[in-house]
Motif scaffolding. Structure first.
Motif, PDB file in Angstrom:
ATOM      1  N   ASN A 127       0.817  -1.238   0.000  1.00  0.00           N
ATOM      2  CA  ASN A 127       0.000   0.000   0.000  1.00  0.00           C
ATOM      3  C   ASN A 127       0.845   1.281   0.000  1.00  0.00           C
ATOM      4  O   ASN A 127       0.499   2.255   0.669  1.00  0.00           O
ATOM      5  CB  ASN A 127      -0.946   0.029   1.212  1.00  0.00           C
ATOM      6  CG  ASN A 127      -1.917  -1.130   1.219  1.00  0.00           C
ATOM      7  OD1 ASN A 127      -2.307  -1.621   0.166  1.00  0.00           O
ATOM      8  ND2 ASN A 127      -2.315  -1.563   2.407  1.00  0.00           N
TER       9      ASN A 127
ATOM     10  N   ALA B  99       2.253   4.252  -2.386  1.00  0.00           N
ATOM     11  CA  ALA B  99       2.163   4.900  -3.705  1.00  0.00           C
ATOM     12  C   ALA B  99       1.446   3.981  -4.692  1.00  0.00           C
ATOM     13  O   ALA B  99       0.302   3.596  -4.453  1.00  0.00           O
ATOM     14  CB  ALA B  99       3.544   5.301  -4.184  1.00  0.00           C
ATOM     15  N   LEU B 100       2.131   3.576  -5.775  1.00  0.00           N
ATOM     16  CA  LEU B 100       1.493   2.725  -6.787  1.00  0.00           C
ATOM     17  C   LEU B 100       1.677   1.237  -6.511  1.00  0.00           C
ATOM     18  O   LEU B 100       1.230   0.399  -7.293  1.00  0.00           O
ATOM     19  CB  LEU B 100       2.064   3.050  -8.171  1.00  0.00           C
ATOM     20  CG  LEU B 100       1.748   4.451  -8.725  1.00  0.00           C
ATOM     21  CD1 LEU B 100       2.389   4.632 -10.090  1.00  0.00           C
ATOM     22  CD2 LEU B 100       0.246   4.684  -8.808  1.00  0.00           C
TER      23      LEU B 100
ATOM     24  N   ASN C  54       0.744  -2.053  -4.707  1.00  0.00           N
ATOM     25  CA  ASN C  54      -0.340  -2.672  -3.938  1.00  0.00           C
ATOM     26  C   ASN C  54       0.271  -3.582  -2.865  1.00  0.00           C
ATOM     27  O   ASN C  54       0.146  -3.336  -1.685  1.00  0.00           O
ATOM     28  CB  ASN C  54      -1.265  -3.454  -4.874  1.00  0.00           C
ATOM     29  CG  ASN C  54      -2.456  -4.030  -4.138  1.00  0.00           C
ATOM     30  OD1 ASN C  54      -2.779  -3.606  -3.029  1.00  0.00           O
ATOM     31  ND2 ASN C  54      -3.106  -5.008  -4.741  1.00  0.00           N
TER      32      ASN C  54
ATOM     33  N   ARG D  67      -1.277   4.347  -0.271  1.00  0.00           N
ATOM     34  CA  ARG D  67      -2.054   4.090  -1.494  1.00  0.00           C
ATOM     35  C   ARG D  67      -3.512   4.477  -1.270  1.00  0.00           C
ATOM     36  O   ARG D  67      -4.095   4.183  -0.224  1.00  0.00           O
ATOM     37  CB  ARG D  67      -1.935   2.616  -1.869  1.00  0.00           C
ATOM     38  CG  ARG D  67      -2.634   2.238  -3.168  1.00  0.00           C
ATOM     39  CD  ARG D  67      -2.218   0.825  -3.571  1.00  0.00           C
ATOM     40  NE  ARG D  67      -3.077   0.282  -4.610  1.00  0.00           N
ATOM     41  CZ  ARG D  67      -2.976   0.568  -5.896  1.00  0.00           C
ATOM     42  NH1 ARG D  67      -2.041   1.432  -6.293  1.00  0.00           N
ATOM     43  NH2 ARG D  67      -3.770   0.019  -6.784  1.00  0.00           N
ATOM     44  N   THR D  68      -4.098   5.141  -2.250  1.00  0.00           N
ATOM     45  CA  THR D  68      -5.481   5.603  -2.160  1.00  0.00           C
ATOM     46  C   THR D  68      -6.420   4.442  -1.812  1.00  0.00           C
ATOM     47  O   THR D  68      -6.381   3.390  -2.449  1.00  0.00           O
ATOM     48  CB  THR D  68      -5.922   6.232  -3.505  1.00  0.00           C
ATOM     49  OG1 THR D  68      -5.017   7.288  -3.834  1.00  0.00           O
ATOM     50  CG2 THR D  68      -7.341   6.778  -3.398  1.00  0.00           C
TER      51      THR D  68
ATOM     52  N   ALA E 248       0.333   2.076   5.069  1.00  0.00           N
ATOM     53  CA  ALA E 248       1.371   1.528   4.193  1.00  0.00           C
ATOM     54  C   ALA E 248       2.361   0.763   5.074  1.00  0.00           C
ATOM     55  O   ALA E 248       2.614   1.154   6.217  1.00  0.00           O
ATOM     56  CB  ALA E 248       2.085   2.632   3.432  1.00  0.00           C
TER      57      ALA E 248
ATOM     58  N   LYS F   3       4.701  -0.729 -14.862  1.00  0.00           N
ATOM     59  CA  LYS F   3       3.340  -0.377 -14.475  1.00  0.00           C
ATOM     60  C   LYS F   3       2.357  -1.254 -15.238  1.00  0.00           C
ATOM     61  O   LYS F   3       2.607  -1.646 -16.379  1.00  0.00           O
ATOM     62  CB  LYS F   3       3.047   1.094 -14.813  1.00  0.00           C
ATOM     63  CG  LYS F   3       3.635   2.108 -13.866  1.00  0.00           C
ATOM     64  CD  LYS F   3       3.208   3.498 -14.302  1.00  0.00           C
ATOM     65  CE  LYS F   3       3.840   4.577 -13.444  1.00  0.00           C
ATOM     66  NZ  LYS F   3       3.466   5.924 -13.932  1.00  0.00           N
TER      67      LYS F   3
ATOM     68  N   ARG G 121      -7.206   0.535 -11.712  1.00  0.00           N
ATOM     69  CA  ARG G 121      -6.160   1.103 -10.872  1.00  0.00           C
ATOM     70  C   ARG G 121      -4.794   0.768 -11.445  1.00  0.00           C
ATOM     71  O   ARG G 121      -4.575  -0.330 -11.972  1.00  0.00           O
ATOM     72  CB  ARG G 121      -6.242   0.548  -9.436  1.00  0.00           C
ATOM     73  CG  ARG G 121      -7.513   0.909  -8.675  1.00  0.00           C
ATOM     74  CD  ARG G 121      -7.531   2.382  -8.294  1.00  0.00           C
ATOM     75  NE  ARG G 121      -6.415   2.787  -7.479  1.00  0.00           N
ATOM     76  CZ  ARG G 121      -6.374   2.654  -6.136  1.00  0.00           C
ATOM     77  NH1 ARG G 121      -7.405   2.110  -5.492  1.00  0.00           N
ATOM     78  NH2 ARG G 121      -5.330   3.081  -5.460  1.00  0.00           N
TER      79      ARG G 121
ATOM     80  N   ILE H 259      -0.863  -0.063 -10.930  1.00  0.00           N
ATOM     81  CA  ILE H 259       0.027  -0.617  -9.904  1.00  0.00           C
ATOM     82  C   ILE H 259       1.422  -0.784 -10.485  1.00  0.00           C
ATOM     83  O   ILE H 259       1.605  -0.926 -11.697  1.00  0.00           O
ATOM     84  CB  ILE H 259      -0.464  -1.981  -9.358  1.00  0.00           C
ATOM     85  CG1 ILE H 259      -0.544  -3.016 -10.492  1.00  0.00           C
ATOM     86  CG2 ILE H 259      -1.779  -1.849  -8.634  1.00  0.00           C
ATOM     87  CD1 ILE H 259      -0.803  -4.430  -9.990  1.00  0.00           C
TER      88      ILE H 259
END
Length: 567
Positions: free
Chosen positions: A9, A11-12, A14, A56-57, A62, A510, A520, A522
């Motif tokens: 969790n 930034a990008l 998961n 992470r949104t 995290a 990515k 999303r 990742i």
């Protein structure tokens, strides 16, 4: 060495776990794929400043986890000094959980502070960021590198120098404080004498205030005490009341005495009651004595109150305790003596200042000598390393410049890296000559040389290859390969020449997937097989598409790298 990195969790990312290997670990990927997040996550796990925006949104927290295997004895000793728990086999797992309002750091399950983690970062990993080579443009960094290379002998002298400098500055401050005119000095002397005499005339004694407080409290509450004590006296028989406990128990004793001979059990009961009678008798005597001592006159009360007021005034003015007041009095007495014989005092300060400075300069001279000797050795080693990095006709020197007027806690030296990269060019300071690509290679040379002397197993390079290409890139690749023989290297790179030298190669890319009904993005990290390494090198070699000739070029590059590693 660093066994693994686990990120969740952030930034990008998961959720991603990477297991690193010994030797040269290469990370590559397209620009913007998230390579910087990997280095950032390592820094976060080692105590770097965390921000909730990194979470992470949609996630509540995290999590970053680093697993190390530590074999080096010196590292283990430092960890013990830092009170960091390590498993018997040398395993150390660092974990940092970043939440909205706070973060929690743990080492092998035990909570540690972010400060402890930051101290760990200097023990476990040496991280070279993308722009760190720019520090070479500052002379301060040159001295820092030289001192790191020089090692323990200089470190001990620097500690002594730091203390000597602090002592010298303290004496200078005292001298500065003496720069007052005659009128101001008289005012200070009068004030010091007034404060000294105010305390000395009162003659306070340690513990006196506590005794007086207790006595005063008793006096203030004497009426309540007397009423309660008299009631107790009447009830127990110490007073004038005829109906009291003493008479009642006395009658009970007499009654039992008259029949105790008829039953042994009654004898035992009589003994118990007699003990109670004796105890009550002792209590009555004690209470009567207390009541007689309770009486005092108004003059005694006022005297106690006045004395307490004096002591409390002194404590409020000169400290929170009698001990502090007496200490302040001694300070004022010393100040009076100093001000009365002011010139003699200043002369002693001047003598002291000279002694302190002479000692400081002697230490600086010793440090300077060691630095000059070390600078020659470091310059020779760096020149060899630079030649390996395709600085063919390089001249490299380290000038150690001393100036007594610039003395500090670190001595009075400046170190300046001097270089000439082309035949016929005069040697000049590094910041006047080197380009960005040259700075990257010089920093790599420095890391290579200094790494031989420190106890750090893992080195991380974030794009150490900035500004280089072609044959020079191969030379940098070879140098990293040599360095990885004795250290674990983790390197982010865009250059296929460096990637070809990898012992383990990871691709960062990515991708999108559906999460909660939405697309999303990742970042994923994948360890590449031998075949996939060929394709990644082909991508790094460039071109709109990967052709057979590009693939063959990539295979040839890997074959060449293997040959270099065998040598």
């Amino acid at each position: 060495m660093l066994y693994s990195l686990n990120v969740k969790n952030l930034a990008l990312i998961n959720e991603q776990e990477v297991e690193f290997e010994e030797g040269l670990n290469i990370l590559s990927g397209e620009t913007g794929a998230g390579k910087s997040v990997i280095i950032g996550s390592v820094n976060l796990a080692l105590g770097a400043k965390a921000d909730s925006s990194m979470i992470r949104t949609g996630a509540e927290y995290a999590l970053i986890e680093l697993a190390f295997g530590i074999k080096n004895k010196k590292q283990l000793e430092i960890l013990k000094e830092l009170d960091i728990p390590v498993e018997e086999d040398g395993t150390l797992v660092l974990q940092r959980k970043i939440m909205e309002s706070r973060s929690v750091c743990k080492a092998n399950g035990e909570t540690v502070s972010a400060k402890q983690l930051r101290e760990l970062s200097n023990v476990l990993i040496n991280i070279h960021g993308q722009n760190d080579h720019q520090e070479l443009l500052h002379k301060k960094k040159h001295l820092e590198i030289l001192d790191d290379y020089t090692g323990d002998e200089l470190t001990k002298l620097k500690e002594k120098c730091h203390d000597a400098y602090a002592e010298w500055k303290a004496v200078l401050k005292e001298l500065e404080d003496t720069n007052i005119d005659e009128r101001e000095r008289e005012r200070e002397k009068d004030l010091a004498r007034f404060e000294f005499e105010e305390i000395d005339e009162a003659m306070p004694e340690v513990g006196e205030d506590e005794k007086l407080e207790s006595r005063y409290k008793k006096m203030v509450n004497s009426r309540k005490i007397a009423e309660a004590a008299n009631i107790a006296a009447n009830i127990t028989g110490a007073g004038d009341s005829e109906d009291n406990a003493a008479d009642a128990i006395g009658r009970a004793v007499r009654e039992l005495t008259s029949v105790a001979s008829y039953d042994d059990k009654l004898e035992e009961l009589l003994d118990e009651l007699s003990n109670i009678d004796n105890l009550l008798s002792d209590f009555r005597h004690s209470l009567s004595s207390y009541l007689s001592d309770l009486e005092f006159d108004e003059e005694d009360f006022r005297t106690t109150e006045d004395r307490l007021n004096i002591l409390n005034h002194l404590k409020d003015k000169y400290g929170g305790s009698i001990e502090a007041v007496l200490s302040y009095r001694d300070e004022k007495e010393a100040e009076i003596r100093k001000l009365e014989d002011f010139e003699s005092y200043r002369d002693s300060l001047f003598r002291n200042e000279k002694e302190k400075k002479d000692r400081l300069l002697k230490l600086c001279e010793e440090m300077s000598k060691i630095r000059r000797e070390s600078a020659k050795k470091l310059a020779e080693e760096l020149k060899k390393a630079l030649i390996d990095l395709n600085f063919i006709d390089v001249i490299f020197e380290i000038a150690v410049e001393s100036d007594e007027e610039k003395v500090s806690a670190n001595g009075y030296d400046e170190a300046v890296f001097m270089i000439s990269t082309n035949p016929g060019e005069a040697i000049r300071p590094l910041d006047q000559v080197a380009s960005g690509g040259e700075l990257s290679r010089i920093m790599l040379a420095i890391k290579t040389v200094v790494a031989k002397k420190d106890d750090i197993d893992t080195l991380i390079f974030d794009e150490i290859d900035a500004g280089i290409s072609g044959h020079t890139a191969w030379k940098v690749s070879e140098k990293l390969g040599m360095l990885s023989c004795d250290h674990q290297i983790i390197c982010i790179t865009h250059l296929p020449q460096i990637a070809a030298m990898a012992d383990a190669h990871y691709e960062i890319k990515k991708s999108t997937h559906e999460e909660g009904g939405k697309e999303r993005t990742i970042t994923q990290i994948t360890k590449l097989s031998e075949e996939n390494r060929v394709y990644e090198l082909s991508r790094m070699l460039g071109g709109a598409e990967v052709t057979d000739s590009v693939l063959e070029n990539a295979k040839e590059m890997m074959k060449q790298a293997k040959s270099v590693k065998k040598r």
